[in-house]
Design a protein around this motif. Structure first.
Motif, mmCIF file in Angstrom:
data_model
loop_
_atom_site.group_PDB
_atom_site.id
_atom_site.type_symbol
_atom_site.label_atom_id
_atom_site.label_comp_id
_atom_site.label_asym_id
_atom_site.label_seq_id
_atom_site.Cartn_x
_atom_site.Cartn_y
_atom_site.Cartn_z
ATOM 1 N N LEU A 221 -83.770 -10.337 -1.167
ATOM 2 C CA LEU A 221 -82.992 -10.628 -2.378
ATOM 3 C C LEU A 221 -82.176 -9.395 -2.800
ATOM 4 O O LEU A 221 -80.997 -9.503 -3.156
ATOM 5 C CB LEU A 221 -83.942 -11.062 -3.502
ATOM 6 N N ALA A 222 -82.805 -8.232 -2.728
ATOM 7 C CA ALA A 222 -82.089 -6.988 -3.079
ATOM 8 C C ALA A 222 -80.899 -6.807 -2.149
ATOM 9 O O ALA A 222 -79.802 -6.448 -2.589
ATOM 10 C CB ALA A 222 -83.031 -5.795 -2.985
ATOM 11 N N GLU A 223 -81.122 -7.092 -0.890
ATOM 12 C CA GLU A 223 -80.059 -6.941 0.108
ATOM 13 C C GLU A 223 -78.875 -7.851 -0.234
ATOM 14 O O GLU A 223 -77.718 -7.437 -0.177
ATOM 15 C CB GLU A 223 -80.663 -7.289 1.482
ATOM 16 N N LYS A 224 -79.192 -9.099 -0.633
ATOM 17 C CA LYS A 224 -78.131 -10.056 -1.007
ATOM 18 C C LYS A 224 -77.311 -9.512 -2.177
ATOM 19 O O LYS A 224 -76.092 -9.625 -2.211
ATOM 20 C CB LYS A 224 -78.758 -11.380 -1.440
ATOM 21 N N ILE A 225 -78.011 -8.958 -3.166
ATOM 22 C CA ILE A 225 -77.319 -8.426 -4.346
ATOM 23 C C ILE A 225 -76.447 -7.239 -3.938
ATOM 24 O O ILE A 225 -75.276 -7.148 -4.310
ATOM 25 C CB ILE A 225 -78.332 -8.004 -5.438
ATOM 26 N N ARG A 226 -77.014 -6.369 -3.150
ATOM 27 C CA ARG A 226 -76.277 -5.156 -2.746
ATOM 28 C C ARG A 226 -75.057 -5.498 -1.913
ATOM 29 O O ARG A 226 -74.040 -4.804 -1.986
ATOM 30 C CB ARG A 226 -77.204 -4.211 -1.993
ATOM 31 N N ALA A 227 -75.156 -6.581 -1.148
ATOM 32 C CA ALA A 227 -74.019 -6.998 -0.315
ATOM 33 C C ALA A 227 -72.828 -7.400 -1.186
ATOM 34 O O ALA A 227 -71.692 -7.390 -0.736
ATOM 35 C CB ALA A 227 -74.433 -8.144 0.599
ATOM 36 N N SER A 228 -73.120 -7.775 -2.477
ATOM 37 C CA SER A 228 -72.011 -8.135 -3.366
ATOM 38 C C SER A 228 -71.464 -6.908 -4.095
ATOM 39 O O SER A 228 -70.678 -7.021 -5.038
ATOM 40 C CB SER A 228 -72.455 -9.208 -4.369
ATOM 41 N N GLY A 229 -71.906 -5.718 -3.692
ATOM 42 C CA GLY A 229 -71.378 -4.480 -4.266
ATOM 43 C C GLY A 229 -72.045 -4.092 -5.579
ATOM 44 O O GLY A 229 -71.561 -3.223 -6.295
ATOM 45 N N ARG A 230 -73.161 -4.747 -5.893
ATOM 46 C CA ARG A 230 -73.848 -4.419 -7.155
ATOM 47 C C ARG A 230 -75.200 -3.804 -6.875
ATOM 48 O O ARG A 230 -75.724 -3.889 -5.769
ATOM 49 C CB ARG A 230 -74.033 -5.697 -7.968
ATOM 50 N N LYS A 231 -75.775 -3.225 -7.930
ATOM 51 C CA LYS A 231 -77.124 -2.690 -7.823
ATOM 52 C C LYS A 231 -78.112 -3.818 -8.081
ATOM 53 O O LYS A 231 -77.862 -4.699 -8.911
ATOM 54 C CB LYS A 231 -77.360 -1.613 -8.878
ATOM 55 N N ALA A 232 -79.237 -3.732 -7.397
ATOM 56 C CA ALA A 232 -80.279 -4.735 -7.600
ATOM 57 C C ALA A 232 -81.273 -4.223 -8.637
ATOM 58 O O ALA A 232 -81.671 -3.058 -8.600
ATOM 59 C CB ALA A 232 -80.983 -5.011 -6.281
ATOM 60 N N GLY A 233 -81.637 -5.096 -9.575
ATOM 61 C CA GLY A 233 -82.565 -4.718 -10.639
ATOM 62 C C GLY A 233 -83.802 -5.606 -10.599
ATOM 63 O O GLY A 233 -83.725 -6.784 -10.252
ATOM 64 N N LEU A 234 -84.943 -5.034 -10.967
ATOM 65 C CA LEU A 234 -86.194 -5.801 -10.934
ATOM 66 C C LEU A 234 -87.045 -5.489 -12.153
ATOM 67 O O LEU A 234 -87.120 -4.345 -12.596
ATOM 68 C CB LEU A 234 -86.973 -5.455 -9.649
ATOM 69 N N TRP A 235 -87.703 -6.534 -12.674
ATOM 70 C CA TRP A 235 -88.626 -6.423 -13.809
ATOM 71 C C TRP A 235 -90.057 -6.342 -13.297
ATOM 72 O O TRP A 235 -90.446 -7.094 -12.398
ATOM 73 C CB TRP A 235 -88.469 -7.674 -14.678
ATOM 74 N N LEU A 236 -90.828 -5.456 -13.891
ATOM 75 C CA LEU A 236 -92.273 -5.418 -13.638
ATOM 76 C C LEU A 236 -92.983 -4.995 -14.928
ATOM 77 O O LEU A 236 -92.386 -4.334 -15.779
ATOM 78 C CB LEU A 236 -92.657 -4.382 -12.580
ATOM 79 N N ALA A 237 -94.242 -5.353 -15.039
ATOM 80 C CA ALA A 237 -95.056 -4.923 -16.178
ATOM 81 C C ALA A 237 -96.292 -4.219 -15.606
ATOM 82 O O ALA A 237 -97.385 -4.781 -15.585
ATOM 83 C CB ALA A 237 -95.433 -6.126 -17.043
ATOM 84 N N PRO A 238 -96.090 -2.971 -15.121
ATOM 85 C CA PRO A 238 -97.123 -2.347 -14.298
ATOM 86 C C PRO A 238 -98.369 -1.899 -15.059
ATOM 87 O O PRO A 238 -99.382 -1.625 -14.428
ATOM 88 C CB PRO A 238 -96.411 -1.125 -13.701
ATOM 89 N N LEU A 239 -98.293 -1.814 -16.393
ATOM 90 C CA LEU A 239 -99.460 -1.303 -17.126
ATOM 91 C C LEU A 239 -100.336 -2.406 -17.701
ATOM 92 O O LEU A 239 -101.251 -2.134 -18.477
ATOM 93 C CB LEU A 239 -99.014 -0.323 -18.230
ATOM 94 N N ILE A 240 -100.039 -3.672 -17.353
ATOM 95 C CA ILE A 240 -100.930 -4.758 -17.770
ATOM 96 C C ILE A 240 -101.287 -5.620 -16.560
ATOM 97 O O ILE A 240 -100.613 -5.580 -15.527
ATOM 98 C CB ILE A 240 -100.319 -5.693 -18.842
ATOM 99 N N ALA A 241 -102.328 -6.406 -16.741
ATOM 100 C CA ALA A 241 -102.674 -7.407 -15.726
ATOM 101 C C ALA A 241 -103.379 -8.554 -16.431
ATOM 102 O O ALA A 241 -104.005 -8.361 -17.484
ATOM 103 C CB ALA A 241 -103.590 -6.796 -14.674
#
Ligand code: 9PG
Length: 535
Positions: A221-241
């Motif tokens: 998915l990141a690769e697809k975004i980058r192919a369109s000339g944009r940066k890929a962004g991702l959400w995570l909530a690493p301090l909870i579970a």
């Protein structure tokens, strides 16, 4: 007792020591007090984390917001029931006549209250003991405070914020790789710098691998975004579970406990109670660094780390660090492992995040509603998702702009799937310009031709901004006024109070939360199905 001199004002102060600086005083002491002759007209209180309330209010206690099951997630839970008006980091008093008195901490674990005509600051624990006091025009006083905070904690590194399309405020968790690919294509040449995938891609909160809705994986998915000339962004909530996650089941010892040995309450979301990661546990820290490196290796250069307050909740930790210091240690490990990526913190303790992030959410979430009766009247909750709640807190946190890109959350351009009126959309767009942090979640297929043009223009333009009052601005000559968002809803009277009491009994039950969550999921699935026709 010492005396502070400001113009004609003399303020008796209790502190261990006092230093004169060019725009005010530095006070030293684990606890300091300023004695005022009269009560102010208004009190500036500053909530602990992104979603907590920041506002000028009347100088008295606010109703305790509901539901209590959300307190750990929306307030500083240690002070939710504090018997006097409370603030985290900084508090200010407005006596009218255009000048304010500010007491601001230059360290972590700092709290303030207005009590019996005294403005009091104290450090809950830890080594810090410095405070800044200033009196003068609001903008000048806050800017002096921000400068000192920058000296203490540092600032973000990225000069200009990006223009972001984020998946949350349209699709919510109903994302999958097919629909995202389609949307990314349909965004065409709209000038976004970042396409950010929000909540909904992961196996579980705690298990940060792609779920079956992303069969090609997150790197693809990141690769697809980058192919369109944009940066890929991702959400995570690493301090909870969530308790059902593998992470929690395999490593229950990595999570914060109360002194009674239960897991520390960290909120309720995704139909489950939340657990808070202990950011002083060496194995947990190693896991966090590995996770961030994984995200970078997948190809994401913009990372939104959410629900970060969990790292600073009260509880028993592996090492006995004060809670904000513990959080900051966790955040610096995350920051370091992210390398050059843009870091947007969200649900984040404000002071304790400064210098370690590039952008910071400075308010609760917006939504396609201005305000609603349940949240405003029955819950008396200024921290639930809604345009008015978000604008209120953002306008009271603009002073943070020299330290971090203030993220006011997304602007809406659509009329579809939203109850916001055009003037309300305009306020969100104007606030984005004022923050110079521009984001939206609108789906291209929901936008009319003219809404799309407004969006394009919004992304392209950088209007000249001038602040003309506490809530008023000029943007390229047009006047903007956020006063309609600044105040708090009235306290409920009579029958509404009774209705609220009964309603809140139910609201605080996990079963009610769970039911609301699953209903919402069902409505999202329907929306997704409607969007999906033809793919
Ligand atoms: C994803 C969302 C979006 C959003 C974040 C955050 O109190 N609460 O129950 C609560 C739930 C969600 C929430 C904030 C508060 O939103 O701000 O942009 O990323 O998570 O789940």
């Amino acid at each position: 007792m010492q005396t502070l001199f400001f113009d004609k004002l003399q303020i008796p102060a209790q502190a261990d020591a006092l230093t004169l600086v060019n725009n005010g005083y530095l006070l030293h002491g684990a606890a300091v007090k300023l004695h005022l002759a009269e009560a102010p007209r208004a009190l500036y209180r500053h909530g602990w984390q992104s979603w907590s309330l920041a506002a000028w209010t009347e100088p008295r206690e606010l109703p305790i917001q509901q539901p209590a099951i959300h307190h750990a997630m929306q307030t500083d839970p240690v002070y939710t029931r504090h018997p006097a008006p409370h603030s985290s980091g900084v508090m200010a008093l407005d006596f009218g006549e255009g000048k304010i008195l500010l007491l601001g901490a230059l360290g972590l674990e700092s709290h303030l209250q207005w009590r019996q005509k005294t403005l009091q600051g104290w450090y809950e624990s830890g080594p810090d003991s410095t405070w800044f006091v200033a009196f003068g025009p609001e903008a000048q006083v806050f800017s002096g405070y921000a400068k000192l905070l920058g000296g203490k904690f540092g600032t973000g590194r990225v000069k200009t914020p990006y223009r972001v399309w984020c998946s949350w405020y349209s699709l919510y968790t109903a994302i999958d790789e097919k629909i995202l690919s389609r949307i990314f294509d349909e965004l065409g040449d709209l000038p976004f710098d970042v396409l950010q995938v929000d909540d909904g891609w992961q196996m579980a909160v705690g298990d940060w691998q792609a779920n079956p809705k992303f069969p090609s994986g997150m790197a693809d998915l990141a690769e697809k975004i980058r192919a369109s000339g944009r940066k890929a962004g991702l959400w995570l909530a690493p301090l909870i579970a969530v308790p059902s996650s593998r992470l929690f089941r395999e490593h229950p010892d990595w999570f914060l406990k109360t002194s009674e040995g239960d897991f520390a309450p960290a909120g309720f979301n995704w139909g489950e109670p939340l657990r808070a990661l202990d950011t002083t546990h060496p194995a947990a820290l190693e896991w966090l660094a590995g996770l961030m490196k994984q995200v970078r290796a997948w190809g994401y250069d913009y990372v939104k780390l959410d629900f970060l307050y969990a790292g600073g909740l009260p509880g028993q930790r592996h090492s006995d660090l004060p809670r904000e210091a513990a959080y900051r240690q966790g955040l610096s490990v995350l920051r370091e492992a992210l390398g050059e990526a843009y870091l947007l913190t969200c649900g984040a303790p404000i002071l304790a995040s400064l210098g370690l992030c590039d952008g910071m959410r400075v308010s609760t979430d917006v939504s396609g509603e201005w305000e609603n009766f349940r949240d405003a009247m029955l819950w008396q909750n200024p921290t639930t998702g809604g345009a008015r709640n978000a604008l209120r807190t953002t306008v009271h946190r603009l002073w943070l702009a020299p330290l971090v890109h203030p993220d006011p959350d997304v602007a809406y351009f659509r009329h579809a799937e939203s109850k916001l009126r055009p003037q309300q959309n305009q306020l969100l767009q104007d606030m984005a310009h004022i923050c110079n942090f521009k984001a939206t979640s609108d789906l291209p297929q929901w936008l009319t031709a003219s809404e799309k043009e407004t969006l394009r223009h919004f992304l392209e333009e950088t209007p000249q901004m001038e602040q003309t009052g506490r809530y008023t601005f000029r943007l390229d000559g047009h006047a903007v006024d956020f006063s309609s968002a600044a105040g708090l809803p009235p306290a409920p009277g009579g029958l509404t109070r009774l209705q609220a009491a009964l309603f809140n009994l139910v609201s605080n039950q996990p079963f009610a939360m769970r039911r609301a969550f699953f209903r919402w999921q069902k409505s999202l699935a329907e929306m997704r199905q409607n969007l999906g026709e033809g793919i």
